[in-house]
Motif scaffolding. Sequence first.
Motif, PDB file in Angstrom:
ATOM      1  N   ALA A  52       0.848  -1.187   0.000  1.00 42.60           N
ATOM      2  CA  ALA A  52       0.000   0.000   0.000  1.00 42.60           C
ATOM      3  C   ALA A  52       0.883   1.237   0.000  1.00 42.60           C
ATOM      4  N   LEU A  53       0.612   2.147  -0.912  1.00 44.81           N
ATOM      5  CA  LEU A  53       1.370   3.385  -1.046  1.00 44.81           C
ATOM      6  C   LEU A  53       0.474   4.526  -0.582  1.00 44.81           C
ATOM      7  N   LEU A  54       0.861   5.131   0.545  1.00 43.57           N
ATOM      8  CA  LEU A  54       0.024   6.126   1.206  1.00 43.57           C
ATOM      9  C   LEU A  54       0.727   7.474   1.243  1.00 43.57           C
ATOM     10  N   GLY A  55      -0.064   8.512   1.468  1.00 42.83           N
ATOM     11  CA  GLY A  55       0.494   9.851   1.564  1.00 42.83           C
ATOM     12  C   GLY A  55      -0.567  10.890   1.259  1.00 42.83           C
ATOM     13  N   ALA A  56      -0.274  12.125   1.638  1.00 42.75           N
ATOM     14  CA  ALA A  56      -1.200  13.219   1.365  1.00 42.75           C
ATOM     15  C   ALA A  56      -1.220  13.536  -0.127  1.00 42.75           C
ATOM     16  N   PHE A  99      -2.369  -1.620 -15.225  1.00 44.38           N
ATOM     17  CA  PHE A  99      -2.423  -0.307 -14.578  1.00 44.38           C
ATOM     18  C   PHE A  99      -3.866   0.171 -14.500  1.00 44.38           C
ATOM     19  N   ILE A 100      -4.354   0.317 -13.276  1.00 42.81           N
ATOM     20  CA  ILE A 100      -5.674   0.899 -13.026  1.00 42.81           C
ATOM     21  C   ILE A 100      -5.449   2.358 -12.687  1.00 42.81           C
ATOM     22  N   ALA A 101      -5.800   3.245 -13.615  1.00 41.06           N
ATOM     23  CA  ALA A 101      -5.485   4.663 -13.494  1.00 41.06           C
ATOM     24  C   ALA A 101      -6.742   5.474 -13.176  1.00 41.06           C
ATOM     25  N   HIS A 102      -6.561   6.778 -12.993  1.00 43.72           N
ATOM     26  CA  HIS A 102      -7.714   7.662 -12.808  1.00 43.72           C
ATOM     27  C   HIS A 102      -8.541   7.727 -14.085  1.00 43.72           C
ATOM     28  N   GLN A 103      -7.873   7.693 -15.242  1.00 45.29           N
ATOM     29  CA  GLN A 103      -8.575   7.657 -16.516  1.00 45.29           C
ATOM     30  C   GLN A 103      -8.909   6.206 -16.856  1.00 45.29           C
ATOM     31  N   LEU A 172       2.255  -7.843 -12.467  1.00 47.37           N
ATOM     32  CA  LEU A 172       2.372  -6.675 -11.602  1.00 47.37           C
ATOM     33  C   LEU A 172       1.134  -5.810 -11.808  1.00 47.37           C
ATOM     34  N   ILE A 173       0.402  -5.575 -10.720  1.00 43.64           N
ATOM     35  CA  ILE A 173      -0.829  -4.794 -10.777  1.00 43.64           C
ATOM     36  C   ILE A 173      -0.602  -3.484 -10.044  1.00 43.64           C
ATOM     37  N   LEU A 174      -0.756  -2.380 -10.767  1.00 36.43           N
ATOM     38  CA  LEU A 174      -0.595  -1.044 -10.211  1.00 36.43           C
ATOM     39  C   LEU A 174      -1.969  -0.391 -10.168  1.00 36.43           C
ATOM     40  N   ALA A 175      -2.439  -0.090  -8.979  1.00 41.56           N
ATOM     41  CA  ALA A 175      -3.816   0.384  -8.817  1.00 41.56           C
ATOM     42  C   ALA A 175      -3.816   1.751  -8.134  1.00 41.56           C
ATOM     43  N   ASP A 176      -4.255   2.763  -8.863  1.00 42.69           N
ATOM     44  CA  ASP A 176      -4.288   4.135  -8.360  1.00 42.69           C
ATOM     45  C   ASP A 176      -5.724   4.472  -7.958  1.00 42.69           C
ATOM     46  N   GLU A 177      -5.998   4.399  -6.673  1.00 43.57           N
ATOM     47  CA  GLU A 177      -7.328   4.645  -6.110  1.00 43.57           C
ATOM     48  C   GLU A 177      -8.398   3.805  -6.808  1.00 43.57           C
ATOM     49  N   PRO A 178      -8.248   2.483  -6.850  1.00 39.34           N
ATOM     50  CA  PRO A 178      -9.197   1.657  -7.602  1.00 39.34           C
ATOM     51  C   PRO A 178     -10.584   1.587  -6.983  1.00 39.34           C
ATOM     52  N   VAL A 207      -2.267   2.404  -4.503  1.00 37.53           N
ATOM     53  CA  VAL A 207      -2.356   3.774  -3.999  1.00 37.53           C
ATOM     54  C   VAL A 207      -3.776   3.964  -3.481  1.00 37.53           C
ATOM     55  N   ASN A 208      -3.886   4.403  -2.234  1.00 37.40           N
ATOM     56  CA  ASN A 208      -5.206   4.462  -1.623  1.00 37.40           C
ATOM     57  C   ASN A 208      -5.221   5.548  -0.559  1.00 37.40           C
ATOM     58  N   HIS A 209      -6.337   6.290  -0.477  1.00 33.88           N
ATOM     59  CA  HIS A 209      -6.447   7.326   0.548  1.00 33.88           C
ATOM     60  C   HIS A 209      -7.015   6.782   1.855  1.00 33.88           C
ATOM     61  N   ASP A 210      -7.611   5.593   1.812  1.00 33.39           N
ATOM     62  CA  ASP A 210      -8.240   4.997   2.989  1.00 33.39           C
ATOM     63  C   ASP A 210      -7.192   4.194   3.772  1.00 33.39           C
ATOM     64  N   ILE A 211      -6.730   4.756   4.858  1.00 39.31           N
ATOM     65  CA  ILE A 211      -5.649   4.142   5.632  1.00 39.31           C
ATOM     66  C   ILE A 211      -6.100   2.829   6.260  1.00 39.31           C
TER      67      ILE A 211
END
Length: 249
Positions: A52-56, A99-103, A172-178, A207-211
């Motif tokens: 999990a990749l976290l941060g503001a 890659f799961i992106a915002h777009q 390799l699965i890269l997930a940006d706020e999935p 990448v996730n905003h939910d800690i």
Amino acid sequence: MTRASSAIFEAKRANPATPEPVVRCQRLSKSIDDRSVLREIDLQVGAGSYLALLGANGAGKSTLLKIVATLIPATSGEIELFGNPLSHNSASVRARIGFIAHQSMLYRDLSTRENLEFYAGLYSLKNARARVRRMLEMVGLSGRANDPVKTFSRGMVQRAAIARALLHDPDLILADEPFSGLDAPSIESLERFFSELHVAGKTIILVNHDIDQSLRLAERAIVLRGGRIAVDSPTYRLYPREVLSEVSA
């Protein structure tokens, strides 16, 4: 934590052997418009890891994910994927990344089925129709498979984008706020699917905003702050309040 994830954690704690890295970054930095976004990142992600990749906002999470996805170059430093420098065999490396992106990267005038069949052709998938059916079922869109993507809600578009990203069975699965925009049943379904992928040996960087959710799902967490790694720890050693204080510092 799911039962499957708990079993994996216990096995790895009992046998601490480090798997071969799928991702290796050394002194990785990225500047955009003279602004330093990432600074001297040293990172290794072993095969089969769930990170999990976290941060503001603005910490550099999405930028790091895009570099690993080979979508943008680093300004300096080195990166290896699957044991090879990124400049070598980049096409074959990309074929192993989802890659799961915002777009969504979907064609709005096409149906979900047509989109997935198009991408299946790009990847030259065998048994493409069966794989497309499996992915439509996984994201709960079998009943809307023939409807144009432009008629979908935000959550449905996100589910279709997830199906696109995982269609070719990437290593390799890269997930940006999935989980963004998904309802509770869809979130539960995607959490379960990611756990199944983890058990199957896939490497996941989330990448996730939910800690709380991130610490429950992943086995390792990294907190980026000001473009640097502020925390790198197994999730079982972390508490949400501690992580929040690091994110907010």
